[in-house]
Design a protein around this motif. Structure first.
Motif, PDB file in Angstrom:
ATOM      1  N   UNK A 204       0.835  -1.203   0.000  1.00 41.36           N
ATOM      2  CA  UNK A 204       0.000   0.000   0.000  1.00 41.36           C
ATOM      3  C   UNK A 204       0.873   1.258   0.000  1.00 41.36           C
ATOM      4  N   UNK A 205       1.954   1.244   0.778  1.00 38.19           N
ATOM      5  CA  UNK A 205       2.902   2.364   0.772  1.00 38.19           C
ATOM      6  C   UNK A 205       3.473   2.568  -0.631  1.00 38.19           C
ATOM      7  N   UNK A 206       3.856   1.489  -1.278  1.00 42.26           N
ATOM      8  CA  UNK A 206       4.473   1.575  -2.606  1.00 42.26           C
ATOM      9  C   UNK A 206       3.481   2.127  -3.630  1.00 42.26           C
ATOM     10  N   UNK A 207       2.214   1.724  -3.526  1.00 45.93           N
ATOM     11  CA  UNK A 207       1.198   2.255  -4.446  1.00 45.93           C
ATOM     12  C   UNK A 207       1.028   3.752  -4.257  1.00 45.93           C
ATOM     13  N   UNK A 208       1.089   4.208  -3.009  1.00 49.04           N
ATOM     14  CA  UNK A 208       0.984   5.652  -2.750  1.00 49.04           C
ATOM     15  C   UNK A 208       2.202   6.393  -3.310  1.00 49.04           C
ATOM     16  N   UNK A 209       3.370   5.775  -3.218  1.00 45.16           N
ATOM     17  CA  UNK A 209       4.584   6.375  -3.800  1.00 45.16           C
ATOM     18  C   UNK A 209       4.409   6.518  -5.306  1.00 45.16           C
ATOM     19  N   UNK A 210       3.869   5.469  -5.951  1.00 44.34           N
ATOM     20  CA  UNK A 210       3.620   5.527  -7.395  1.00 44.34           C
ATOM     21  C   UNK A 210       2.718   6.713  -7.733  1.00 44.34           C
ATOM     22  N   UNK A 211       1.615   6.879  -6.958  1.00 42.66           N
ATOM     23  CA  UNK A 211       0.675   7.958  -7.249  1.00 42.66           C
ATOM     24  C   UNK A 211       1.335   9.323  -7.081  1.00 42.66           C
ATOM     25  N   UNK A 212       2.108   9.462  -6.020  1.00 44.77           N
ATOM     26  CA  UNK A 212       2.728  10.759  -5.754  1.00 44.77           C
ATOM     27  C   UNK A 212       3.783  11.126  -6.803  1.00 44.77           C
ATOM     28  N   UNK A 213       4.472  10.109  -7.319  1.00 45.81           N
ATOM     29  CA  UNK A 213       5.514  10.366  -8.318  1.00 45.81           C
ATOM     30  C   UNK A 213       4.985  10.241  -9.738  1.00 45.81           C
ATOM     31  N   UNK A 214       3.706   9.867  -9.885  1.00 49.55           N
ATOM     32  CA  UNK A 214       3.068   9.718 -11.203  1.00 49.55           C
ATOM     33  C   UNK A 214       3.810   8.708 -12.067  1.00 49.55           C
ATOM     34  N   UNK A 215       4.092   7.540 -11.480  1.00 46.61           N
ATOM     35  CA  UNK A 215       4.782   6.467 -12.203  1.00 46.61           C
ATOM     36  C   UNK A 215       3.994   5.176 -12.017  1.00 46.61           C
ATOM     37  N   UNK A 216       4.423   4.134 -12.745  1.00 47.39           N
ATOM     38  CA  UNK A 216       3.685   2.874 -12.676  1.00 47.39           C
ATOM     39  C   UNK A 216       4.569   1.656 -12.452  1.00 47.39           C
ATOM     40  N   UNK A 217       5.841   1.875 -12.121  1.00 56.02           N
ATOM     41  CA  UNK A 217       6.719   0.739 -11.881  1.00 56.02           C
ATOM     42  C   UNK A 217       7.805   1.125 -10.879  1.00 56.02           C
ATOM     43  N   UNK A 218       8.461   0.098 -10.317  1.00 55.41           N
ATOM     44  CA  UNK A 218       9.524   0.340  -9.337  1.00 55.41           C
ATOM     45  C   UNK A 218      10.689   1.074  -9.970  1.00 55.41           C
ATOM     46  N   UNK A 219      11.072   0.651 -11.174  1.00 60.76           N
ATOM     47  CA  UNK A 219      12.213   1.278 -11.854  1.00 60.76           C
ATOM     48  C   UNK A 219      11.945   2.756 -12.117  1.00 60.76           C
ATOM     49  N   UNK A 220      10.744   3.058 -12.598  1.00 62.71           N
ATOM     50  CA  UNK A 220      10.408   4.451 -12.881  1.00 62.71           C
ATOM     51  C   UNK A 220      10.320   5.273 -11.597  1.00 62.71           C
ATOM     52  N   UNK A 221       9.842   4.647 -10.535  1.00 67.56           N
ATOM     53  CA  UNK A 221       9.762   5.357  -9.256  1.00 67.56           C
ATOM     54  C   UNK A 221      11.152   5.762  -8.784  1.00 67.56           C
ATOM     55  N   UNK A 222      12.108   4.838  -8.880  1.00 70.15           N
ATOM     56  CA  UNK A 222      13.483   5.117  -8.454  1.00 70.15           C
ATOM     57  C   UNK A 222      14.099   6.197  -9.337  1.00 70.15           C
ATOM     58  N   UNK A 223      13.921   6.076 -10.660  1.00 67.12           N
ATOM     59  CA  UNK A 223      14.490   7.059 -11.590  1.00 67.12           C
ATOM     60  C   UNK A 223      13.895   8.444 -11.364  1.00 67.12           C
ATOM     61  N   UNK A 224      12.578   8.496 -11.184  1.00 69.99           N
ATOM     62  CA  UNK A 224      11.903   9.779 -10.964  1.00 69.99           C
ATOM     63  C   UNK A 224      12.360  10.400  -9.641  1.00 69.99           C
ATOM     64  N   UNK A 225      12.488   9.577  -8.610  1.00 70.41           N
ATOM     65  CA  UNK A 225      12.920  10.072  -7.305  1.00 70.41           C
ATOM     66  C   UNK A 225      14.339  10.651  -7.384  1.00 70.41           C
ATOM     67  N   UNK A 226      15.201   9.991  -8.137  1.00 73.94           N
ATOM     68  CA  UNK A 226      16.571  10.477  -8.260  1.00 73.94           C
ATOM     69  C   UNK A 226      16.606  11.800  -9.042  1.00 73.94           C
ATOM     70  N   UNK A 227      15.763  11.913 -10.061  1.00 75.35           N
ATOM     71  CA  UNK A 227      15.713  13.161 -10.821  1.00 75.35           C
ATOM     72  C   UNK A 227      15.232  14.313  -9.964  1.00 75.35           C
ATOM     73  N   UNK A 228      14.358  14.011  -9.005  1.00 76.68           N
ATOM     74  CA  UNK A 228      13.817  15.055  -8.132  1.00 76.68           C
ATOM     75  C   UNK A 228      14.682  15.285  -6.894  1.00 76.68           C
ATOM     76  N   UNK A 229      15.742  14.503  -6.764  1.00 72.49           N
ATOM     77  CA  UNK A 229      16.611  14.665  -5.608  1.00 72.49           C
ATOM     78  C   UNK A 229      16.089  14.001  -4.345  1.00 72.49           C
ATOM     79  N   UNK A 230      15.126  13.080  -4.511  1.00 67.64           N
ATOM     80  CA  UNK A 230      14.579  12.386  -3.359  1.00 67.64           C
ATOM     81  C   UNK A 230      15.401  11.169  -2.981  1.00 67.64           C
ATOM     82  N   UNK A 231      16.247  10.743  -3.909  1.00 72.89           N
ATOM     83  CA  UNK A 231      17.170   9.631  -3.666  1.00 72.89           C
ATOM     84  C   UNK A 231      18.560  10.058  -4.124  1.00 72.89           C
ATOM     85  N   UNK A 232      19.597   9.533  -3.473  1.00 73.01           N
ATOM     86  CA  UNK A 232      20.964   9.894  -3.890  1.00 73.01           C
ATOM     87  C   UNK A 232      21.300   9.275  -5.253  1.00 73.01           C
TER      88      UNK A 232
END
Length: 232
Positions: A204-232
């Motif tokens: 459920x947490x992961x689904x909410x992360x997807x919605x907040x980052x407007x992505x649909x997969x784990x790989x895209x979530x990580x890539x989007x987070x890194x582009x936004x500076x949310x991940x190193x």
């Protein structure tokens, strides 16, 4: 007798919060949810507003079954709070109350549907199944009451503001922690074990992360987070 459970476990949004102070009704709902295919660990029971608020403030939810007459207040207050926290949350009222004030109050607060406790297990099960499929089930008795009220209420009801969307890109501390583990390649089960939470809660947490980052997969979530500076 309950309808056959869905064959695909992934069709069942979880976790589920059941807010009900009557032990016999809690037992009924546990059996109904079991018949729909829910695992016991996907369901949390709260007997009061206080318990429900404490749980909801620290855990994501996919669906809530809410009674209105609770020992420490009216379930309508909880519905308003849950809807504000997550506009996409499925909320079904299962109550013995059938007054105009209760019915309209719950629906205006954001309830997805409303069914009376006097209905048998099959009817309650069908109402929950309808909510899971995107419906908005209303008990036939309540529907008739609402229709009777419409000519009178139409002149007094002001347009409601649309639900506020989940704020994009803003992750909670727990979501950031889980996203970091996702970036390390951990599976949902491994994340759940490491954080000592259920797999359903992790999902459920992961689904909410997807919605907040407007992505649909784990790989895209990580890539989007890194582009936004949310991940190193």
């Amino acid at each position: 007798m309950t309808p056959p459970a869905p064959s695909d476990e992934n069709l069942l949004p979880a976790p589920v919060l059941v807010v009900e102070d009557d032990p016999l009704m809690r037992q009924r709902l546990a059996l109904v949810l079991d018949g729909l295919g829910y695992a016991r660990e996907a369901i949390t029971f709260s007997q009061s507003l206080g318990e429900a608020r404490a749980y909801a403030s620290n855990n994501p939810l996919a669906m809530a079954l809410v009674d209105l007459g609770l020992p420490d207040g009216n379930g309508i207050e909880l519905i308003e709070e849950l809807r504000a926290q997550d506009p996409s949350l499925l909320i079904l009222v299962i109550s013995a109350w059938s007054t105009e004030e209760s019915i309209l109050g719950a629906l205006r607060a954001g309830a997805t549907g409303y069914v009376l406790k006097e209905r048998d297990d099959l009817e309650v099960s069908l109402s929950i199944r309808s909510v899971l499929r995107g419906g908005a089930p209303i008990d036939p008795f309540i529907a008739r009451r609402i229709l009777a009220l419409l000519p009178v209420a139409a002149d007094h009801i002001e347009p409601e503001e649309p639900p506020r969307p989940v704020e994009a890109g803003v992750l909670s501390a727990r979501e950031s922690e889980i996203l970091e583990l996702v970036s390390q390649g951990l599976t949902n089960r491994e994340i759940a074990e490491q954080l000592v939470i259920s797999r359903y809660t992790a999902e459920c947490h992961i689904k909410r992360i997807y919605r907040k980052l407007a992505v649909s997969s784990r790989t895209r979530a990580v890539n989007e987070a890194r582009q936004r500076g949310l991940l190193p």
